[in-house]
Design a protein around this motif. Structure first.
Motif, PDB file in Angstrom:
ATOM      1  N   ALA A 156       0.818  -1.204   0.000  1.00 25.39           N
ATOM      2  CA  ALA A 156       0.000   0.000   0.000  1.00 25.39           C
ATOM      3  C   ALA A 156       0.854   1.256   0.000  1.00 25.39           C
ATOM      4  CB  ALA A 156      -0.916   0.010   1.224  1.00 25.39           C
ATOM      5  N   ILE A 157       0.240   2.360  -0.392  1.00 27.96           N
ATOM      6  CA  ILE A 157       0.825   3.694  -0.241  1.00 27.96           C
ATOM      7  C   ILE A 157       0.271   4.252   1.069  1.00 27.96           C
ATOM      8  CG2 ILE A 157       1.005   6.011  -1.205  1.00 27.96           C
ATOM      9  CD1 ILE A 157       0.280   4.710  -3.953  1.00 27.96           C
ATOM     10  N   PRO A 158       1.095   4.423   2.101  1.00 25.90           N
ATOM     11  CA  PRO A 158       0.554   4.872   3.389  1.00 25.90           C
ATOM     12  C   PRO A 158       0.437   6.388   3.468  1.00 25.90           C
ATOM     13  CG  PRO A 158       2.885   4.366   3.625  1.00 25.90           C
ATOM     14  CD  PRO A 158       2.527   4.069   2.187  1.00 25.90           C
ATOM     15  N   VAL A 159      -0.596   6.856   4.153  1.00 25.63           N
ATOM     16  CA  VAL A 159      -0.742   8.271   4.472  1.00 25.63           C
ATOM     17  C   VAL A 159      -1.189   8.387   5.926  1.00 25.63           C
ATOM     18  CG1 VAL A 159      -1.283   9.010   2.116  1.00 25.63           C
ATOM     19  CG2 VAL A 159      -3.130   8.355   3.655  1.00 25.63           C
ATOM     20  N   ALA A 160      -0.784   9.445   6.587  1.00 25.14           N
ATOM     21  CA  ALA A 160      -1.164   9.669   7.982  1.00 25.14           C
ATOM     22  C   ALA A 160      -2.578  10.253   8.044  1.00 25.14           C
ATOM     23  CB  ALA A 160      -0.180  10.613   8.655  1.00 25.14           C
ATOM     24  N   TYR A 161      -3.367   9.784   8.995  1.00 19.47           N
ATOM     25  CA  TYR A 161      -4.676  10.386   9.210  1.00 19.47           C
ATOM     26  C   TYR A 161      -4.501  11.687   9.996  1.00 19.47           C
ATOM     27  CZ  TYR A 161      -4.076   7.606  13.493  1.00 19.47           C
ATOM     28  OH  TYR A 161      -3.576   7.038  14.631  1.00 19.47           O
ATOM     29  N   GLY A 162      -5.581  12.446  10.170  1.00 15.40           N
ATOM     30  CA  GLY A 162      -5.510  13.722  10.880  1.00 15.40           C
ATOM     31  C   GLY A 162      -5.663  14.899   9.934  1.00 15.40           C
ATOM     32  N   ASP A 163      -5.519  16.085  10.467  1.00 11.08           N
ATOM     33  CA  ASP A 163      -5.703  17.309   9.677  1.00 11.08           C
ATOM     34  C   ASP A 163      -4.914  17.259   8.372  1.00 11.08           C
ATOM     35  OD1 ASP A 163      -7.301  18.293  11.670  1.00 11.08           O
ATOM     36  OD2 ASP A 163      -5.775  19.598  12.563  1.00 11.08           O
ATOM     37  N   GLY A 164      -5.580  17.614   7.291  1.00 13.56           N
ATOM     38  CA  GLY A 164      -4.930  17.610   5.986  1.00 13.56           C
ATOM     39  C   GLY A 164      -4.987  16.281   5.267  1.00 13.56           C
ATOM     40  N   LEU A 165      -5.790  15.325   5.773  1.00  8.19           N
ATOM     41  CA  LEU A 165      -5.835  13.994   5.149  1.00  8.19           C
ATOM     42  C   LEU A 165      -6.258  14.068   3.688  1.00  8.19           C
ATOM     43  CD1 LEU A 165      -5.768  10.900   5.210  1.00  8.19           C
ATOM     44  CD2 LEU A 165      -8.118  10.939   6.091  1.00  8.19           C
ATOM     45  N   LEU A 166      -7.289  14.842   3.390  1.00  5.38           N
ATOM     46  CA  LEU A 166      -7.793  14.910   2.022  1.00  5.38           C
ATOM     47  C   LEU A 166      -6.693  15.328   1.054  1.00  5.38           C
ATOM     48  CD1 LEU A 166     -10.116  14.830  -0.016  1.00  5.38           C
ATOM     49  CD2 LEU A 166     -10.700  17.169   0.668  1.00  5.38           C
ATOM     50  N   GLU A 167      -5.932  16.339   1.412  1.00  2.33           N
ATOM     51  CA  GLU A 167      -4.858  16.814   0.534  1.00  2.33           C
ATOM     52  C   GLU A 167      -3.756  15.768   0.403  1.00  2.33           C
ATOM     53  OE1 GLU A 167      -6.297  18.584   2.967  1.00  2.33           O
ATOM     54  OE2 GLU A 167      -7.437  19.888   1.609  1.00  2.33           O
ATOM     55  N   ARG A 168      -3.437  15.082   1.497  1.00  3.14           N
ATOM     56  CA  ARG A 168      -2.385  14.056   1.428  1.00  3.14           C
ATOM     57  C   ARG A 168      -2.796  12.889   0.541  1.00  3.14           C
ATOM     58  NH1 ARG A 168      -2.003  15.573   6.771  1.00  3.14           N
ATOM     59  NH2 ARG A 168      -3.217  13.796   7.542  1.00  3.14           N
ATOM     60  N   VAL A 169      -4.061  12.491   0.608  1.00  5.42           N
ATOM     61  CA  VAL A 169      -4.522  11.399  -0.247  1.00  5.42           C
ATOM     62  C   VAL A 169      -4.483  11.833  -1.709  1.00  5.42           C
ATOM     63  CG1 VAL A 169      -6.456   9.903  -0.853  1.00  5.42           C
ATOM     64  CG2 VAL A 169      -5.928  10.321   1.554  1.00  5.42           C
ATOM     65  N   ARG A 170      -4.939  13.032  -1.982  1.00  5.48           N
ATOM     66  CA  ARG A 170      -4.913  13.516  -3.367  1.00  5.48           C
ATOM     67  C   ARG A 170      -3.487  13.553  -3.904  1.00  5.48           C
ATOM     68  NH1 ARG A 170      -9.490  18.188  -2.574  1.00  5.48           N
ATOM     69  NH2 ARG A 170     -11.233  17.038  -3.498  1.00  5.48           N
ATOM     70  N   GLU A 171      -2.554  13.934  -3.055  1.00  5.21           N
ATOM     71  CA  GLU A 171      -1.156  13.986  -3.482  1.00  5.21           C
ATOM     72  C   GLU A 171      -0.603  12.583  -3.727  1.00  5.21           C
ATOM     73  OE1 GLU A 171       3.163  15.687  -1.846  1.00  5.21           O
ATOM     74  OE2 GLU A 171       1.293  16.183  -0.806  1.00  5.21           O
ATOM     75  N   ALA A 172      -1.050  11.617  -2.893  1.00  6.55           N
ATOM     76  CA  ALA A 172      -0.530  10.248  -2.999  1.00  6.55           C
ATOM     77  C   ALA A 172      -1.171   9.469  -4.136  1.00  6.55           C
ATOM     78  CB  ALA A 172      -0.753   9.506  -1.688  1.00  6.55           C
ATOM     79  N   ALA A 173      -2.408   9.811  -4.495  1.00  6.59           N
ATOM     80  CA  ALA A 173      -3.144   9.027  -5.483  1.00  6.59           C
ATOM     81  C   ALA A 173      -2.574   9.243  -6.879  1.00  6.59           C
ATOM     82  CB  ALA A 173      -4.616   9.397  -5.457  1.00  6.59           C
ATOM     83  N   PRO A 174      -2.172   8.168  -7.544  1.00  2.00           N
ATOM     84  CA  PRO A 174      -1.667   8.313  -8.915  1.00  2.00           C
ATOM     85  C   PRO A 174      -2.770   8.713  -9.885  1.00  2.00           C
ATOM     86  CG  PRO A 174      -1.886   5.996  -8.328  1.00  2.00           C
ATOM     87  CD  PRO A 174      -2.175   6.776  -7.081  1.00  2.00           C
ATOM     88  N   GLU A 175      -3.992   8.329  -9.558  1.00  4.30           N
ATOM     89  CA  GLU A 175      -5.169   8.697 -10.339  1.00  4.30           C
ATOM     90  C   GLU A 175      -6.295   8.962  -9.346  1.00  4.30           C
ATOM     91  OE1 GLU A 175      -6.023   5.627 -13.151  1.00  4.30           O
ATOM     92  OE2 GLU A 175      -3.930   5.375 -13.722  1.00  4.30           O
ATOM     93  N   ASP A 176      -7.481   9.260  -9.845  1.00  6.91           N
ATOM     94  CA  ASP A 176      -8.600   9.509  -8.951  1.00  6.91           C
ATOM     95  C   ASP A 176      -8.910   8.263  -8.122  1.00  6.91           C
ATOM     96  OD1 ASP A 176      -8.851  12.052  -9.938  1.00  6.91           O
ATOM     97  OD2 ASP A 176     -10.483  11.554 -11.325  1.00  6.91           O
ATOM     98  N   VAL A 177      -9.268   8.462  -6.854  1.00  2.00           N
ATOM     99  CA  VAL A 177      -9.702   7.361  -5.995  1.00  2.00           C
ATOM    100  C   VAL A 177     -11.070   6.892  -6.486  1.00  2.00           C
ATOM    101  CG1 VAL A 177     -10.331   6.679  -3.650  1.00  2.00           C
ATOM    102  CG2 VAL A 177      -8.397   8.235  -4.025  1.00  2.00           C
ATOM    103  N   THR A 178     -11.205   5.597  -6.725  1.00  2.00           N
ATOM    104  CA  THR A 178     -12.454   5.062  -7.289  1.00  2.00           C
ATOM    105  C   THR A 178     -13.307   4.309  -6.284  1.00  2.00           C
ATOM    106  OG1 THR A 178     -11.271   3.059  -7.992  1.00  2.00           O
ATOM    107  CG2 THR A 178     -11.467   4.859  -9.605  1.00  2.00           C
ATOM    108  N   VAL A 179     -12.718   3.925  -5.149  1.00  4.74           N
ATOM    109  CA  VAL A 179     -13.449   3.111  -4.173  1.00  4.74           C
ATOM    110  C   VAL A 179     -12.824   3.339  -2.804  1.00  4.74           C
ATOM    111  CG1 VAL A 179     -12.018   1.093  -4.712  1.00  4.74           C
ATOM    112  CG2 VAL A 179     -14.253   0.748  -3.648  1.00  4.74           C
ATOM    113  N   ALA A 180     -13.648   3.269  -1.736  1.00  2.79           N
ATOM    114  CA  ALA A 180     -13.145   3.510  -0.386  1.00  2.79           C
ATOM    115  C   ALA A 180     -13.788   2.551   0.597  1.00  2.79           C
ATOM    116  CB  ALA A 180     -13.414   4.952   0.042  1.00  2.79           C
TER     117      ALA A 180
END
Length: 314
Positions: free
Chosen positions: A185-209
């Protein structure tokens, strides 16, 4: 007499106690398993503590759903199993015991390369993850966001999705990031700013959660990233999932699983054992405690003080 952990009232972990119970006798389509390891799951503690609906207690109530051991005796009409066979158990109440009556449909053969502790760690975590991802139709090309990726269900979801060709982004505390990378997996930290960190980590749009954390942050981030709400699910926020327009599996969901979803949960046990045996799946093992210390095991699972699957050893 056999031994089992039981309780007679809803309450704290202290209500759990070791008791002698009659030796089980196998009937048609049943076997008696000598338990070598019992998996401790959060749902066990939630039922014991009254956080999940359950019928009134009218007699000592057994505990646990997952386990592994050796077949001790066999009832009539059993094909494919013999006394002495190693097996894993799913969806059978009372695995916190040294002997347990198990329907043959709830068994899967356990090869020598898979330990009893690993076998006891499969049922609920892998079954939940496997079914949830099948229900969400995760496949090659998907970008899956797993909230709570370092928990037992989260780790299983990461590994299944990676095996099926998806890209996985998983949230966890930074101390768990290396482990998630090892799982693919590509790990990201939860907490403030999560949305921006996921967008930065995602190679393409997130399709499922898949939400395995249950926080407002997890739900809100999923809604912001995934266009199709039918491809967002939670295993924690069952009672209010519908208010967000998302799906719920487990977690107190008012909607029962379909026949197909129940079949996927059953399919997960032998499928995961095969992956473990081939070295393509791992279960993070945590503390092993004696059966008599079930109360301590529940304290650990409720506090989150222990990493990995907690197991009880009769």
């Amino acid at each position: 007499m056999a031994r089992a952990i039981v309780y007679t009232e809803i309450g704290s972990p202290d209500v759990l106690h070791l008791s002698e119970v009659p030796d089980p006798v196998a009937g048609d389509g049943e076997v008696v398993v000598r338990i070598e390891a019992a998996g401790v799951n959060p749902i066990d503690a939630k039922i014991r503590g009254g956080k999940r609906p359950s019928p009134p207690i009218t007699e000592p109530r057994p505990v646990g759903f997952d386990g592994a051991g050796v077949i001790d005796s066999i009832g009539p009409g059993i094909d494919g199993y013999a006394v002495g066979d190693r097996v894993a158990i799913r969806d059978t109440v009372g695995t916190y015991a040294d002997l347990l009556l198990v329907p043959v449909a709830n068994l899967a053969s356990l090869p020598d390369s898979v330990t009893a502790a690993e076998g006891a760690g499969i049922g609920i975590p892998a079954g939940t993850a496997y079914q949830a991802l099948r229900s969400l139709a995760v496949t090659t090309g998907d970008v899956l966001l797993v909230h709570g990726g370092s928990g037992s269900v989260g780790q299983a979801a990461v590994q299944f999705a990676v095996a099926w060709g998806a890209t996985v982004i998983a949230t966890a505390s930074p101390a768990r990031h290396d482990q998630l990378r090892e799982l693919g997996a590509i790990p990201v930290a939860y907490g403030d700013g999560l949305l921006e960190r996921v967008r930065e980590a995602a190679p393409e749009d997130v399709t499922v959660a898949l939400d395995c954390a249950g926080t407002d942050e997890a739900i809100e981030t999923s809604l912001a990233l995934v266009a199709d709400r039918d491809r967002i699910a939670t295993i924690v926020r069952g009672p209010d999932a519908a208010s967000f327009g998302i799906r719920a599996f487990s977690g107190g969901s008012p909607q029962p699983l379909t026949a197909e979803e129940l079949a996927w949960r059953a399919e997960a046990l032998p499928a995961t054992i095969a992956l473990l045996a081939s070295g393509d799946f791992t279960i993070e093992l945590g503390p092993e405690l004696p059966l008599a210390e079930a109360a301590q095991a529940h304290e650990l699972v409720e506090s989150g003080a222990a990493s990995g699957k907690i197991v009880l050893i009769p």
